[in-house]
Design an enzyme around this catalytic site. Structure first.
Site, PDB file in Angstrom:
ATOM      1  N   SER A 146      45.752  49.163  41.084  1.00  0.00           N
ATOM      2  CA  SER A 146      46.180  48.516  39.778  1.00  0.00           C
ATOM      3  C   SER A 146      47.434  48.986  39.358  1.00  0.00           C
ATOM      4  O   SER A 146      47.671  50.263  39.583  1.00  0.00           O
ATOM      5  CB  SER A 146      45.081  48.756  38.717  1.00  0.00           C
ATOM      6  N   TYR A 159      39.442  53.642  33.893  1.00  0.00           N
ATOM      7  CA  TYR A 159      39.840  52.586  34.933  1.00  0.00           C
ATOM      8  C   TYR A 159      41.250  53.005  35.716  1.00  0.00           C
ATOM      9  O   TYR A 159      41.446  53.110  36.815  1.00  0.00           O
ATOM     10  CB  TYR A 159      40.022  51.274  34.131  1.00  0.00           C
TER      11      TYR A 159
HETATM   12  N1  LIG Z   1      42.228  40.891  37.012  1.00  0.00           N
HETATM   13  C1  LIG Z   1      43.402  41.524  36.823  1.00  0.00           C
HETATM   14  O1  LIG Z   1      44.054  41.678  35.882  1.00  0.00           O
HETATM   15  C2  LIG Z   1      43.307  42.858  37.927  1.00  0.00           C
HETATM   16  C3  LIG Z   1      44.729  43.622  37.947  1.00  0.00           C
HETATM   17  C4  LIG Z   1      44.819  44.645  38.576  1.00  0.00           C
HETATM   18  C5  LIG Z   1      43.688  45.054  39.575  1.00  0.00           C
HETATM   19  N2  LIG Z   1      42.583  44.188  39.540  1.00  0.00           N
HETATM   20  C6  LIG Z   1      41.559  44.755  40.481  1.00  0.00           C
HETATM   21  O2  LIG Z   1      41.362  43.672  41.229  1.00  0.00           O
HETATM   22  C7  LIG Z   1      39.788  43.686  41.612  1.00  0.00           C
HETATM   23  C8  LIG Z   1      39.217  42.277  41.444  1.00  0.00           C
HETATM   24  O3  LIG Z   1      39.269  42.145  39.981  1.00  0.00           O
HETATM   25  P1  LIG Z   1      38.979  40.467  39.421  1.00  0.00           P
HETATM   26  O4  LIG Z   1      39.728  40.560  38.302  1.00  0.00           O
HETATM   27  O5  LIG Z   1      38.964  39.539  40.542  1.00  0.00           O
HETATM   28  O6  LIG Z   1      37.358  40.803  39.080  1.00  0.00           O
HETATM   29  P2  LIG Z   1      36.246  40.003  38.549  1.00  0.00           P
HETATM   30  O7  LIG Z   1      36.820  38.684  38.349  1.00  0.00           O
HETATM   31  O8  LIG Z   1      35.425  40.781  37.646  1.00  0.00           O
HETATM   32  O9  LIG Z   1      35.372  39.929  39.826  1.00  0.00           O
HETATM   33  C9  LIG Z   1      34.824  40.901  40.326  1.00  0.00           C
HETATM   34  C10 LIG Z   1      34.093  41.136  41.718  1.00  0.00           C
HETATM   35  O10 LIG Z   1      33.774  42.340  42.086  1.00  0.00           O
HETATM   36  C11 LIG Z   1      32.372  42.458  42.210  1.00  0.00           C
HETATM   37  N3  LIG Z   1      31.697  43.636  41.781  1.00  0.00           N
HETATM   38  C12 LIG Z   1      31.783  44.177  40.416  1.00  0.00           C
HETATM   39  N4  LIG Z   1      31.047  45.376  40.328  1.00  0.00           N
HETATM   40  C13 LIG Z   1      30.549  45.445  41.685  1.00  0.00           C
HETATM   41  C14 LIG Z   1      29.501  46.527  42.211  1.00  0.00           C
HETATM   42  N5  LIG Z   1      29.234  47.427  41.336  1.00  0.00           N
HETATM   43  N6  LIG Z   1      29.212  46.324  43.392  1.00  0.00           N
HETATM   44  C15 LIG Z   1      29.810  45.299  44.082  1.00  0.00           C
HETATM   45  N7  LIG Z   1      30.542  44.298  43.736  1.00  0.00           N
HETATM   46  C16 LIG Z   1      30.869  44.596  42.477  1.00  0.00           C
HETATM   47  C17 LIG Z   1      31.651  41.351  41.399  1.00  0.00           C
HETATM   48  O11 LIG Z   1      30.487  40.607  41.958  1.00  0.00           O
HETATM   49  P3  LIG Z   1      29.336  40.027  41.022  1.00  0.00           P
HETATM   50  O12 LIG Z   1      29.763  38.991  40.612  1.00  0.00           O
HETATM   51  O13 LIG Z   1      28.134  40.035  41.675  1.00  0.00           O
HETATM   52  O14 LIG Z   1      29.068  41.211  39.991  1.00  0.00           O
HETATM   53  C18 LIG Z   1      32.793  40.159  41.604  1.00  0.00           C
HETATM   54  O15 LIG Z   1      32.776  39.784  42.846  1.00  0.00           O
HETATM   55  C19 LIG Z   1      39.138  44.877  40.817  1.00  0.00           C
HETATM   56  O16 LIG Z   1      39.229  45.891  41.684  1.00  0.00           O
HETATM   57  C20 LIG Z   1      40.220  45.049  39.690  1.00  0.00           C
HETATM   58  O17 LIG Z   1      40.211  46.308  39.273  1.00  0.00           O
HETATM   59  C21 LIG Z   1      42.217  43.493  38.690  1.00  0.00           C
END
Ligand SMILES: NC(=O)c1ccc[n+]([C@@H]2O[C@H](COP(=O)([O-])OP(=O)(O)OC[C@H]3O[C@@H](n4cnc5c(N)ncnc54)[C@H](OP(=O)(O)O)[C@@H]3O)[C@@H](O)[C@H]2O)c1
Length: 253
Positions: A146, A159
């Protein structure tokens, strides 16, 4: 030519679903993983281009889960050439207004899911690669970090810290796994519109986020997926150790 196989954690929605789609579109067989929302993961699976994909489940923060997740992906796909550690959680714990009990619980959970989860998955993935017939050469590990690791996360310090640690893990393992022919990289996305961030886009906040980038828009998951798919490729070997900023020039370092 044999198709490469990839495991994408957290592939049921958001950035992970876009990565799974991009990897399938570039010829991979993909294991789509989720923690609990099997219906969402299976819906992603149904839309993937190509055939031979798989579904894997498990809480990456639970002790012992990593072995089951890797074993299940290997059993269904035959091997895992590319591990994408995308699953992650984000919670806020402003230090001045969070109780010590909540502070401690949040830190524990975020370290378990965002750092120990990927570390354990990597251990079991490398163990698989070392013992497979064709050896580990050409394998790829891509971690989703991130921008917050560099820019600061004043209201979500756990985080920011876990993502900074994930970047550091990426660089250490790029050095230790290089002799095995495994390239290890990370992406550091800025704000991306997903389920995780939608609650942060209420009212004027949306315009504030849009203004973060001189490109004048908010990122979508496919912006990140394109970078991850390239880092997963055989041709990206020499990028091992890199952490690519995917933030629309919103934070330069
Ligand atoms: N969105 C942003 O702005 C952003 C920015 C920088 C980095 N990121 C990183 O990108 C990644 C994805 O983010 P996103 O925004 O796409 O998140 P999201 O929409 O909340 O999706 C999260 C995914 O991770 C899975 N997950 C969550 N907790 C878990 C656990 N304990 N064990 C296994 N799977 C788990 C969820 O599965 P379930 O649905 O089954 O819970 C879902 O498939 C993350 O690492 C996040 O930190 C995101």
């Amino acid at each position: 030519m044999t198709r490469r196989c990839a495991l994408v954690t957290g592939g049921s929605r958001g950035i992970g679903a876009a990565i799974a789609t991009e990897l399938a579109a570039t010829g991979h067989r993909v294991a789509v993983h989720c923690r609990a929302d099997s219906a969402a993961a299976k819906a992603v699976l149904d839309t993937l281009p190509g055939t031979g994909h798989a579904f894997v489940t498990g809480d990456v923060g639970a002790p012992g889960a990593a072995r089951e997740i890797i074993d299940s992906a290997v059993e269904q796909l035959g091997t895992v050439d590319v591990l994408v550690n995308n699953a992650g959680v984000h919670t806020e714990q402003p230090v001045a207004t969070t109780s010590y009990e909540d502070w401690r619980a949040d830190w524990r959970r975020l370290v378990d899911v965002n750092l120990l989860g990927p570390a354990d998955l990597i251990w079991h993935h490398v163990d698989h690669l070392r013992h497979r017939l064709q050896g580990p050469q050409g394998a790829r590990i891509v971690n989703v970090g991130s921008r917050g690791a560099y820019r600061g996360e004043p209201d979500a310090p756990a985080y920011g810290a876990t993502k900074a640690a994930l970047h550091a893990l990426t660089q250490s393992l790029a050095q230790s796994l290089g002799p095995l022919g495994i390239a290890v990289t990370a992406v550091a996305p800025g704000f991306v519109r997903t389920d995780l961030t939608e609650p942060m886009l209420v009212g004027p906040a949306e315009e504030d986020v849009r203004r973060q980038s001189p490109l004048g828009r908010i990122a979508v998951p496919s912006d990140v997926a394109a970078a991850v798919a390239w880092l997963s490729s055989v041709g990206a070997e020499w990028c091992s150790g890199t952490v690519i900023d995917v933030n629309g020039a919103s934070h330069l370092r």
